[in-house]
Design a protein around this motif. Structure first.
Motif, PDB file in Angstrom:
ATOM      1  N   ALA A   1     -22.652 -26.439   8.200  1.00 60.71           N
ATOM      2  CA  ALA A   1     -21.276 -26.852   7.946  1.00 60.71           C
ATOM      3  C   ALA A   1     -21.224 -28.335   7.630  1.00 60.71           C
ATOM      4  CB  ALA A   1     -20.405 -26.550   9.164  1.00 60.71           C
ATOM      5  N   THR A   2     -20.295 -28.714   6.776  1.00 62.58           N
ATOM      6  CA  THR A   2     -20.123 -30.115   6.430  1.00 62.58           C
ATOM      7  C   THR A   2     -19.046 -30.795   7.270  1.00 62.58           C
ATOM      8  OG1 THR A   2     -18.547 -29.525   4.672  1.00 62.58           O
ATOM      9  CG2 THR A   2     -20.880 -29.708   4.065  1.00 62.58           C
ATOM     10  N   ASP A   3     -18.287 -29.993   8.021  1.00 62.02           N
ATOM     11  CA  ASP A   3     -17.237 -30.568   8.860  1.00 62.02           C
ATOM     12  C   ASP A   3     -16.819 -29.541   9.903  1.00 62.02           C
ATOM     13  OD1 ASP A   3     -15.394 -32.459   9.767  1.00 62.02           O
ATOM     14  OD2 ASP A   3     -13.795 -31.727   8.450  1.00 62.02           O
ATOM     15  N   LEU A   4     -16.294 -30.008  11.034  1.00 66.07           N
ATOM     16  CA  LEU A   4     -15.763 -29.150  12.095  1.00 66.07           C
ATOM     17  C   LEU A   4     -14.442 -29.722  12.574  1.00 66.07           C
ATOM     18  CD1 LEU A   4     -15.807 -26.978  14.345  1.00 66.07           C
ATOM     19  CD2 LEU A   4     -17.216 -28.554  15.695  1.00 66.07           C
ATOM     20  N   ARG A   5     -13.429 -28.884  12.617  1.00 66.58           N
ATOM     21  CA  ARG A   5     -12.117 -29.283  13.123  1.00 66.58           C
ATOM     22  C   ARG A   5     -11.700 -28.324  14.231  1.00 66.58           C
ATOM     23  NH1 ARG A   5      -9.271 -32.634   9.312  1.00 66.58           N
ATOM     24  NH2 ARG A   5     -10.517 -32.928   7.416  1.00 66.58           N
ATOM     25  N   ARG A   6     -11.087 -28.874  15.286  1.00 68.36           N
ATOM     26  CA  ARG A   6     -10.594 -28.063  16.393  1.00 68.36           C
ATOM     27  C   ARG A   6      -9.073 -28.205  16.438  1.00 68.36           C
ATOM     28  NH1 ARG A   6     -15.021 -27.428  20.192  1.00 68.36           N
ATOM     29  NH2 ARG A   6     -16.790 -28.677  19.494  1.00 68.36           N
ATOM     30  N   GLY A   7      -8.372 -27.092  16.651  1.00 65.51           N
ATOM     31  CA  GLY A   7      -6.923 -27.204  16.693  1.00 65.51           C
ATOM     32  C   GLY A   7      -6.261 -25.948  17.212  1.00 65.51           C
ATOM     33  N   LEU A   8      -4.930 -25.981  17.214  1.00 66.10           N
ATOM     34  CA  LEU A   8      -4.113 -24.865  17.663  1.00 66.10           C
ATOM     35  C   LEU A   8      -3.972 -23.852  16.534  1.00 66.10           C
ATOM     36  CD1 LEU A   8      -2.039 -23.575  19.678  1.00 66.10           C
ATOM     37  CD2 LEU A   8      -0.305 -25.033  18.589  1.00 66.10           C
TER      38      LEU A   8
ATOM     39  N   VAL B   1       5.312 -22.264  15.428  1.00 67.50           N
ATOM     40  CA  VAL B   1       5.352 -23.673  15.027  1.00 67.50           C
ATOM     41  C   VAL B   1       6.045 -23.814  13.675  1.00 67.50           C
ATOM     42  CG1 VAL B   1       3.933 -25.651  14.340  1.00 67.50           C
ATOM     43  CG2 VAL B   1       3.348 -24.343  16.391  1.00 67.50           C
ATOM     44  N   ALA B   2       5.728 -22.917  12.728  1.00 68.57           N
ATOM     45  CA  ALA B   2       6.371 -22.990  11.415  1.00 68.57           C
ATOM     46  C   ALA B   2       7.879 -22.832  11.527  1.00 68.57           C
ATOM     47  CB  ALA B   2       5.789 -21.912  10.493  1.00 68.57           C
ATOM     48  N   ALA B   3       8.324 -21.856  12.305  1.00 67.95           N
ATOM     49  CA  ALA B   3       9.765 -21.640  12.459  1.00 67.95           C
ATOM     50  C   ALA B   3      10.432 -22.839  13.126  1.00 67.95           C
ATOM     51  CB  ALA B   3      10.016 -20.373  13.272  1.00 67.95           C
ATOM     52  N   ALA B   4       9.768 -23.419  14.123  1.00 68.41           N
ATOM     53  CA  ALA B   4      10.324 -24.594  14.796  1.00 68.41           C
ATOM     54  C   ALA B   4      10.376 -25.792  13.855  1.00 68.41           C
ATOM     55  CB  ALA B   4       9.496 -24.928  16.032  1.00 68.41           C
ATOM     56  N   ARG B   5       9.335 -25.970  13.041  1.00 63.56           N
ATOM     57  CA  ARG B   5       9.288 -27.098  12.117  1.00 63.56           C
ATOM     58  C   ARG B   5      10.261 -26.902  10.956  1.00 63.56           C
ATOM     59  NH1 ARG B   5       4.143 -30.585  11.591  1.00 63.56           N
ATOM     60  NH2 ARG B   5       5.636 -32.045  12.451  1.00 63.56           N
ATOM     61  N   ALA B   6      10.733 -25.669  10.794  1.00 62.27           N
ATOM     62  CA  ALA B   6      11.762 -25.379   9.793  1.00 62.27           C
ATOM     63  C   ALA B   6      13.160 -25.412  10.408  1.00 62.27           C
ATOM     64  CB  ALA B   6      11.505 -24.020   9.159  1.00 62.27           C
ATOM     65  N   ALA B   7      13.268 -25.998  11.587  1.00 65.11           N
ATOM     66  CA  ALA B   7      14.546 -26.205  12.289  1.00 65.11           C
ATOM     67  C   ALA B   7      15.081 -24.945  12.930  1.00 65.11           C
ATOM     68  CB  ALA B   7      15.594 -26.820  11.364  1.00 65.11           C
ATOM     69  N   GLY B   8      14.209 -23.967  13.216  1.00 63.66           N
ATOM     70  CA  GLY B   8      14.626 -22.790  13.952  1.00 63.66           C
ATOM     71  C   GLY B   8      14.504 -23.000  15.449  1.00 63.66           C
ATOM     72  N   ARG B   9      15.297 -22.267  16.220  1.00 66.83           N
ATOM     73  CA  ARG B   9      15.170 -22.279  17.681  1.00 66.83           C
ATOM     74  C   ARG B   9      14.243 -21.131  18.055  1.00 66.83           C
ATOM     75  NH1 ARG B   9      17.839 -20.036  22.289  1.00 66.83           N
ATOM     76  NH2 ARG B   9      17.721 -21.454  24.062  1.00 66.83           N
TER      77      ARG B   9
ATOM     78  N   PRO C   1      -5.306 -25.713  -3.920  1.00 65.27           N
ATOM     79  CA  PRO C   1      -5.546 -25.371  -2.513  1.00 65.27           C
ATOM     80  C   PRO C   1      -6.840 -25.968  -1.977  1.00 65.27           C
ATOM     81  CG  PRO C   1      -6.107 -23.513  -3.912  1.00 65.27           C
ATOM     82  CD  PRO C   1      -5.502 -24.558  -4.812  1.00 65.27           C
ATOM     83  N   VAL C   2      -6.790 -26.380  -0.700  1.00 66.79           N
ATOM     84  CA  VAL C   2      -8.006 -26.831  -0.016  1.00 66.79           C
ATOM     85  C   VAL C   2      -8.324 -25.953   1.180  1.00 66.79           C
ATOM     86  CG1 VAL C   2      -7.690 -29.225  -0.763  1.00 66.79           C
ATOM     87  CG2 VAL C   2      -6.764 -28.501   1.450  1.00 66.79           C
ATOM     88  N   ASP C   3      -7.332 -25.216   1.691  1.00 68.42           N
ATOM     89  CA  ASP C   3      -7.546 -24.377   2.865  1.00 68.42           C
ATOM     90  C   ASP C   3      -6.366 -23.406   2.962  1.00 68.42           C
ATOM     91  OD1 ASP C   3      -8.014 -23.234   5.331  1.00 68.42           O
ATOM     92  OD2 ASP C   3      -8.138 -25.107   6.450  1.00 68.42           O
ATOM     93  N   THR C   4      -6.643 -22.114   2.844  1.00 70.56           N
ATOM     94  CA  THR C   4      -5.562 -21.121   2.875  1.00 70.56           C
ATOM     95  C   THR C   4      -5.227 -20.645   4.287  1.00 70.56           C
ATOM     96  OG1 THR C   4      -7.145 -19.328   2.503  1.00 70.56           O
ATOM     97  CG2 THR C   4      -6.097 -20.303   0.554  1.00 70.56           C
ATOM     98  N   THR C   5      -5.929 -21.167   5.299  1.00 67.42           N
ATOM     99  CA  THR C   5      -5.673 -20.759   6.679  1.00 67.42           C
ATOM    100  C   THR C   5      -4.219 -21.031   7.060  1.00 67.42           C
ATOM    101  OG1 THR C   5      -7.945 -21.387   7.234  1.00 67.42           O
ATOM    102  CG2 THR C   5      -6.427 -21.020   9.066  1.00 67.42           C
ATOM    103  N   GLY C   6      -3.539 -20.028   7.590  1.00 68.50           N
ATOM    104  CA  GLY C   6      -2.189 -20.218   8.097  1.00 68.50           C
ATOM    105  C   GLY C   6      -1.095 -20.222   7.053  1.00 68.50           C
TER     106      GLY C   6
ATOM    107  N   GLY D   1      -6.433 -27.016   8.299  1.00 73.55           N
ATOM    108  CA  GLY D   1      -6.015 -26.691   9.656  1.00 73.55           C
ATOM    109  C   GLY D   1      -5.022 -25.558   9.687  1.00 73.55           C
ATOM    110  N   ALA D   2      -4.564 -25.242  10.907  1.00 72.52           N
ATOM    111  CA  ALA D   2      -3.619 -24.146  11.110  1.00 72.52           C
ATOM    112  C   ALA D   2      -2.301 -24.711  11.640  1.00 72.52           C
ATOM    113  CB  ALA D   2      -4.212 -23.104  12.046  1.00 72.52           C
ATOM    114  N   ALA D   3      -1.958 -24.427  12.895  1.00 71.02           N
ATOM    115  CA  ALA D   3      -0.646 -24.838  13.409  1.00 71.02           C
ATOM    116  C   ALA D   3      -0.430 -26.345  13.308  1.00 71.02           C
ATOM    117  CB  ALA D   3      -0.498 -24.378  14.863  1.00 71.02           C
TER     118      ALA D   3
END
Length: 291
Positions: free
Chosen positions: A29-36, A45-53, A232-237, A275-277
């Protein structure tokens, strides 16, 4: 209004690779990322970032406190995320130089969600609220049935595709969201066509080509929608971002086609990020992007 999301929560380990690994191949691998991550957490997270409750229903292990805190930071109500005697779910994500990915998932705590937690969470729900579902937890059918009987609008993202889960959840679903491959799998495994599925609205996403909307009220004719052209660079999420934004748009009272356009823009911006979330854009990001 509130969006209730019964969904997975994962720790994502994302590896950048020159190409996706072939059988028997060892690749550096050329890189490693850790995340939610996890489809459920991504959608919340998407719904919240779109101003949803958004109220998330799920579980983590004793090692997952960081994930709950991260979701809170993004504006998700985490009161109904249980801590259970199982490791937090995790995913190993391989991303190639063109942004395509392959993913390995360990279910962990996502398959140990307490059985009474859905009823506890939905006890405060009201007619017109939304229940969001996907296939990375258990109890989708029970939750869909309960929400449908309570007058909630049920949005079901049938991914990762599971024929048995789809058969059980779809009868209680108002809006079905899936990609083109999942749509082919659904029709092949059920032997049904769109009218026989019994869902009033089906949204099929097709990546860079946009997608199509099928509605009973329009005789199931395909209504095309476009997605902004990006590199596109990453289709995850990306699909999760689409679904979360769609739910938030509908929750805010947008007409369906307007909510789909918003979701398509958010999904397009998402694939330009790694990344994802943690990479999901908010409404200001979307506005600033010009998409």
């Amino acid at each position: 209004m509130t969006i209730y999301n019964l969904g997975s929560i994962n720790a994502d380990l994302s590896y950048a690779l020159p190409h996706l690994v072939a059988p028997g191949e060892t690749l550096a691998a050329t890189d490693l990322r850790r995340g939610l991550g996890g489809k459920g957490a991504n959608m919340s997270v998407a719904a919240a970032r779109a101003a949803g409750r958004v109220l998330h229903i799920g579980a983590v292990g004793a090692d997952g406190g960081w994930a709950v805190e991260r979701m809170m930071e993004y504006g998700v109500d985490t009161r109904h995320i249980a801590t259970v005697d199982a490791p937090t779910g995790h995913a190993i994500i391989m991303v190639d130089s063109h942004g395509e990915n392959s993913i390995i998932i360990h279910r962990g705590a996502n398959y140990a969600i307490p059985k009474d937690i859905v009823a506890q969470a939905l006890s405060d729900a009201s007619t017109g609220d939304i229940l969001l579902l996907q296939n990375e937890t258990l109890m989708q059918a029970e939750a869909a049935r309960m929400a449908h009987d309570m007058g909630l609008r049920v949005i079901y993202a049938a991914a990762p595709f599971d024929a048995e889960a789809a058969r059980e959840v779809i009868p209680h679903t108002d809006i079905l969201v899936l990609n083109a491959i999942e749509m082919e799998q659904l029709l092949a495994t059920t032997g049904m066509d769109l009218p026989k599925l019994g869902v009033g609205c089906v949204i099929v996403t097709e990546g860079r080509y946009g997608g199509r909307l099928h509605r009973a009220e329009n005789g199931w004719a395909a209504e095309r929608f476009e997605t902004p052209k990006v590199e596109p660079v990453d289709t995850t999420g990306a699909g999760d971002t689409f679904t979360g934004y769609l739910a938030a748009g509908l929750d805010r009272g947008m007409p369906l086609q307007q909510a789909i356009r918003l979701a398509s823009r958010a999904g397009a911006l998402m694939v330009t990020r790694h990344g994802a979330a943690d990479a999901i854009p908010d409404l200001k990001d979307l506005q600033d992007s010009g998409l």
